[in-house]
Enzyme design. Structure first.
Site, PDB file in Angstrom:
ATOM      1  N   GLU A  68      45.973  40.159  42.280  1.00 27.53           N
ATOM      2  CA  GLU A  68      46.339  39.081  41.224  1.00 27.53           C
ATOM      3  C   GLU A  68      47.843  39.082  40.898  1.00 27.53           C
ATOM      4  O   GLU A  68      48.383  37.773  40.758  1.00 27.53           O
ATOM      5  CB  GLU A  68      45.384  39.436  39.857  1.00 27.53           C
TER       6      GLU A  68
ATOM      7  N   SER B 229      40.391  48.459  31.661  1.00 25.50           N
ATOM      8  CA  SER B 229      38.979  48.712  32.095  1.00 25.50           C
ATOM      9  C   SER B 229      38.466  48.369  33.488  1.00 25.50           C
ATOM     10  O   SER B 229      38.159  47.260  33.809  1.00 25.50           O
ATOM     11  CB  SER B 229      38.056  47.348  31.208  1.00 25.50           C
TER      12      SER B 229
ATOM     13  N   SER C 275      33.668  42.559  41.593  1.00 26.20           N
ATOM     14  CA  SER C 275      33.263  44.083  40.805  1.00 26.20           C
ATOM     15  C   SER C 275      33.336  43.905  39.413  1.00 26.20           C
ATOM     16  O   SER C 275      32.311  44.489  38.934  1.00 26.20           O
ATOM     17  CB  SER C 275      34.478  44.889  41.449  1.00 26.20           C
ATOM     18  N   TRP C 276      34.286  43.222  38.764  1.00 27.68           N
ATOM     19  CA  TRP C 276      34.196  43.219  37.378  1.00 27.68           C
ATOM     20  C   TRP C 276      33.137  42.196  36.679  1.00 27.68           C
ATOM     21  O   TRP C 276      32.327  42.595  35.866  1.00 27.68           O
ATOM     22  CB  TRP C 276      35.485  42.243  36.847  1.00 27.68           C
TER      23      TRP C 276
ATOM     24  N   LYS D  81      51.013  42.293  33.732  1.00 30.43           N
ATOM     25  CA  LYS D  81      50.976  43.845  33.841  1.00 30.43           C
ATOM     26  C   LYS D  81      50.485  43.890  35.394  1.00 30.43           C
ATOM     27  O   LYS D  81      50.739  45.059  35.996  1.00 30.43           O
ATOM     28  CB  LYS D  81      49.847  44.776  33.031  1.00 30.43           C
TER      29      LYS D  81
ATOM     30  N   ARG E 103      44.115  47.487  42.418  1.00 25.54           N
ATOM     31  CA  ARG E 103      44.218  46.944  43.667  1.00 25.54           C
ATOM     32  C   ARG E 103      46.012  46.405  43.731  1.00 25.54           C
ATOM     33  O   ARG E 103      46.440  46.490  44.828  1.00 25.54           O
ATOM     34  CB  ARG E 103      43.581  45.721  44.042  1.00 25.54           C
TER      35      ARG E 103
ATOM     36  N   ALA F  75      36.514  48.125  36.604  1.00 22.94           N
ATOM     37  CA  ALA F  75      35.248  47.912  36.933  1.00 22.94           C
ATOM     38  C   ALA F  75      34.378  49.072  37.319  1.00 22.94           C
ATOM     39  O   ALA F  75      33.270  49.277  36.914  1.00 22.94           O
ATOM     40  CB  ALA F  75      34.879  46.781  38.020  1.00 22.94           C
TER      41      ALA F  75
ATOM     42  N   GLY G  94      41.954  44.184  28.617  1.00 17.88           N
ATOM     43  CA  GLY G  94      42.144  45.492  28.132  1.00 17.88           C
ATOM     44  C   GLY G  94      42.071  46.581  29.447  1.00 17.88           C
ATOM     45  O   GLY G  94      41.821  46.104  30.682  1.00 17.88           O
TER      46      GLY G  94
END
Length: 334
Positions: free
Chosen positions: A279, A136, A11-12, A189, A253, A138, A134
């Site tokens: 992740e 963001s 996706s990214w 994060k 996710r 996707a 940052g």
């Protein structure tokens, strides 16, 4: 116009390929999955990862890694963090001296406690490695919603080059020399977002979410400063900014997996249902390894590890966080 190789068609990676092509660059997208490349060629859209986002017709697609790397002005490495080392090793023979590789994945390698840029530098020592991170998602970048992000590099000229290539009226790029801080914020994060999702799954409210975000960035910043990161980074886009969006959005996710765990599902069941790489699961153990190495207290991340890997009930973990020894938030001034 620059020649950009986009390594990874998730996706990214897909969103960034669209952004770069819209900016007038010559973009080649690589995936190791033949069916994925065929789908992109046929539909001009990633039907699984980024449905509804039509990609510019100028983008080329390939399963030949040499074609996507050799001779490019810049390569964007967008594979999930568990595959960063292997993919970088495969790229190495095609990378010339000083070629820029921008890592956009987020994670820490569990076995070595290395950041992803450190892994890339180890596997491709001739490359000029940078990072982009940052708040963001996707899905929103693909739909051209206004987004701000930070490019980090050891050389100011490299960060500014990336900034000039990618920035446009809906995608604002800042620059920073603090690659370490950017990567720590971006990877840790995800672990805090798992905690936020778990709290959501338990039925907690906005007070709990705010507490996890603010105490979470305290944990991340505490470790980051001990490792040599800059305070401004953790107060910025790749720190509190990325943490807020990942803890609050259903695009995340990690938050979605956390919700499922809070509702009683196992880590593996949650990951299977999300159907994407979570992740934070891969960074959680590494975060605890770094906490021990630098003698830093990280109670939220510690409890997430216990829930994920020791089958500790999520409600018990939350209760123990609330009942920890009394602390002072700000110790100066008395």
């Amino acid at each position: 116009m620059a020649k950009i190789g986009l390594i990874g068609a998730g996706s990214w990676g897909t969103a960034l390929s669209s952004l770069a092509a819209d900016n007038g660059h010559q973009v080649t997208v690589w995936s190791i999955v033949k069916e994925e490349i065929e789908m992109l060629r046929k539909n001009g859209e990633h039907l699984d990862k980024l449905p509804g986002v039509k990609l510019p017709e100028s983008i080329s697609y390939t399963t030949d890694l040499k074609e996507a790397v050799e001779g490019m002005d810049l390569c964007i490495l967008a594979v999930p963090s568990p595959f960063t080392r292997k993919t970088a090793g495969m790229m190495a023979p095609f990378v010339r001296q000083g070629q820029i590789i921008v890592n956009v994945a987020k994670g820490i390698e569990e076995q070595t406690l290395m950041t992803l840029s450190e892994i890339i530098e180890q596997e491709i020592p001739q490359a000029e490695v940078a990072v982009l991170s940052g708040p963001s998602h996707a899905e929103e970048v693909g739909k051209k919603m206004p987004t701000t992000i930070v490019a980090g590099a050891k050389a100011k000229e490299t960060a500014e080059y990336i900034q000039n290539l990618l920035m446009n009226k809906v995608f604002r790029v800042y620059t920073s020399p603090d690659m370490l801080g950017i990567e720590l914020g971006g990877s840790l994060k995800n672990v805090i977002a798992l905690a936020a999702g778990i709290a959501d799954g338990l039925g907690c409210g906005d007070n709990t979410k705010a507490a996890l975000i603010t105490r979470g960035i305290t944990e991340i910043g505490r470790l980051g400063l001990a490792m040599g990161g800059k305070l401004e980074t953790f107060c910025g886009l790749s720190g509190i900014g990325d943490l807020i969006v990942t803890c609050a959005s259903m695009h995340s996710r990690n938050r979605r997996a956390g919700i499922l765990i809070g509702q009683g599902k196992t880590m593996n069941e949650a990951m299977s249902e999300v159907k994407q790489v979570v992740e934070g699961v891969y960074s959680a153990k590494a975060a605890m390894g770094l906490a021990k190495k630098y003698d830093v207290e990280m109670p939220i991340i510690e409890q997430v590890n216990l829930v994920l890997f020791e089958k500790k009930p999520a409600a018990q973990a939350l209760e123990e966080l609330m009942l920890r020894d009394k602390k002072i938030e700000i110790s100066t001034g008395w």
